[in-house]
Motif scaffolding. Structure first.
Motif, mmCIF file in Angstrom:
data_model
loop_
_atom_site.group_PDB
_atom_site.id
_atom_site.type_symbol
_atom_site.label_atom_id
_atom_site.label_comp_id
_atom_site.label_asym_id
_atom_site.label_seq_id
_atom_site.Cartn_x
_atom_site.Cartn_y
_atom_site.Cartn_z
ATOM 1 N N ASN A 70 38.799 35.366 45.760
ATOM 2 C CA ASN A 70 38.232 35.888 44.552
ATOM 3 C C ASN A 70 37.580 37.355 44.804
ATOM 4 O OD1 ASN A 70 35.818 35.161 45.713
ATOM 5 N ND2 ASN A 70 35.554 33.326 44.410
ATOM 6 N N TYR A 71 37.133 37.808 43.785
ATOM 7 C CA TYR A 71 36.548 39.279 44.069
ATOM 8 C C TYR A 71 35.284 39.348 45.022
ATOM 9 C CZ TYR A 71 32.682 39.485 40.630
ATOM 10 O OH TYR A 71 31.367 39.227 39.852
ATOM 11 N N MET A 78 41.846 40.167 40.668
ATOM 12 C CA MET A 78 40.595 39.968 41.678
ATOM 13 C C MET A 78 40.593 41.255 42.499
ATOM 14 S SD MET A 78 38.823 37.728 40.898
ATOM 15 C CE MET A 78 38.702 35.922 40.125
ATOM 16 N N ARG A 79 41.643 41.681 42.833
ATOM 17 C CA ARG A 79 41.853 42.939 43.666
ATOM 18 C C ARG A 79 40.974 44.117 43.238
ATOM 19 N NH1 ARG A 79 46.615 40.722 45.300
ATOM 20 N NH2 ARG A 79 47.697 42.397 43.919
ATOM 21 N N VAL A 105 38.833 44.222 40.357
ATOM 22 C CA VAL A 105 37.447 43.890 40.295
ATOM 23 C C VAL A 105 36.792 44.302 41.726
ATOM 24 C CG1 VAL A 105 35.306 42.180 39.773
ATOM 25 C CG2 VAL A 105 37.873 42.150 38.436
ATOM 26 N N ALA A 106 37.345 43.841 42.873
ATOM 27 C CA ALA A 106 36.602 44.261 43.885
ATOM 28 C C ALA A 106 36.896 45.601 44.221
ATOM 29 C CB ALA A 106 37.327 43.410 44.951
#
Length: 266
Positions: free
Chosen positions: A35-36, A253-254, A256-257
């Motif tokens: 997840n992020y 998720m990538r 967001v990170a």
């Protein structure tokens, strides 16, 4: 990187936890190891305390235990380390039934397409898009503000980021196999997503927390876009046991990170 963070703590619901993204770090929590928060911790070379739980509301982050898959999770803030120097918060959508309503409407839309169900669908009422009142939006925003204030109290040296929900129903979303929603439902769910983003805007303005505007950033990556950052309803409903429809996918998720890291660098 302009600042070095040693310990990240993550609070939030499924849009932070990442259900359906393998490998899972905690099945009962619906929490992915990709997840992020995990991706961000890797990127920053920081320790991580991931307290996110799918289905969480602002209340279960604040002071109400959450029961899921025969496990009881204490209020997330109880686990927030005092020495955390970065706290991410993604919660509030479930206060307005954001993901739950998309799931219910999607399932109803898919089932109603079956020939043997059509006569029943004409006479039986189906799920409706939530229409939160101003008081409901205000209540969610007030609770999210309380989450920020409580996080400051428990981790006084932490930088606190409110990370908005990814857009699921966007400008390119049309009725499809993965989004079996009529035009009225698409329009209503699009407005609901805007209301969730509004909750974050209000809480950021009142609390002084920094805001990462993922709803705005992901609008061109919703269902129906060329590069969606979210999942739709799987082709076969039996796959619901392993997938989480209307939620961030691995690419989301990538994204967001990446957005959080860029925000920290700015």
């Amino acid at each position: 990187m302009s600042a070095h963070f040693r310990h990240i703590a993550a609070l939030g619901s499924s849009f932070a936890a990442g259900p359906g993204i393998e490998p899972l770090a905690d099945r009962a929590a619906g929490r992915s190891a990709r997840n992020y928060p995990h991706l961000l911790a890797e990127r920053l070379d920081a320790e991580l305390t991931d307290l996110t739980v799918s289905g969480a509301t602002t209340e279960t982050v604040l002071d109400v235990p959450q029961r899921r898959m025969k496990r009881e999770f204490p209020p997330q803030l109880r686990g927030l380390p005092a020495h955390a120097d970065l706290v991410t918060i993604t919660v509030g959508g479930n206060d307005l039934n954001y993901a739950g309503s998309m799931f219910a409407l999607g399932i109803a839309g898919r089932i109603s397409s079956y020939a043997w169900v059509r006569p029943l669908s004409r006479v039986l009422p189906g799920p409706q898009v939530p229409n939160p009142t101003p008081d409901s939006v205000e209540g969610a925003a007030a609770n999210l503000t309380r989450v920020v204030d409580a996080a400051h109290g428990r981790a006084p040296r932490a930088r606190i980021l409110l990370v908005d929900y990814l857009t699921v129903i966007g400008p390119d979303t049309r009725q499809s196999r993965e989004a079996p929603l009529d035009e009225a439902s698409v329009d209503g769910l699009r407005r609901l997503g805007d209301q969730v983003s509004r909750v974050f805007e209000i809480a950021a303005s009142r609390s002084g927390a920094e805001l990462v505007r993922m709803g705005e950033r992901s609008r061109g990556h919703a269902l129906g876009s060329a590069d969606p950052w979210v999942t739709g309803l799987p082709d076969r409903l039996r796959r619901l046991r392993t997938l989480a429809p209307f939620h961030p996918n691995a690419a989301g998720m990538r994204a967001v990170a990446d957005a959080v890291a860029e925000h920290l660098e700015a």
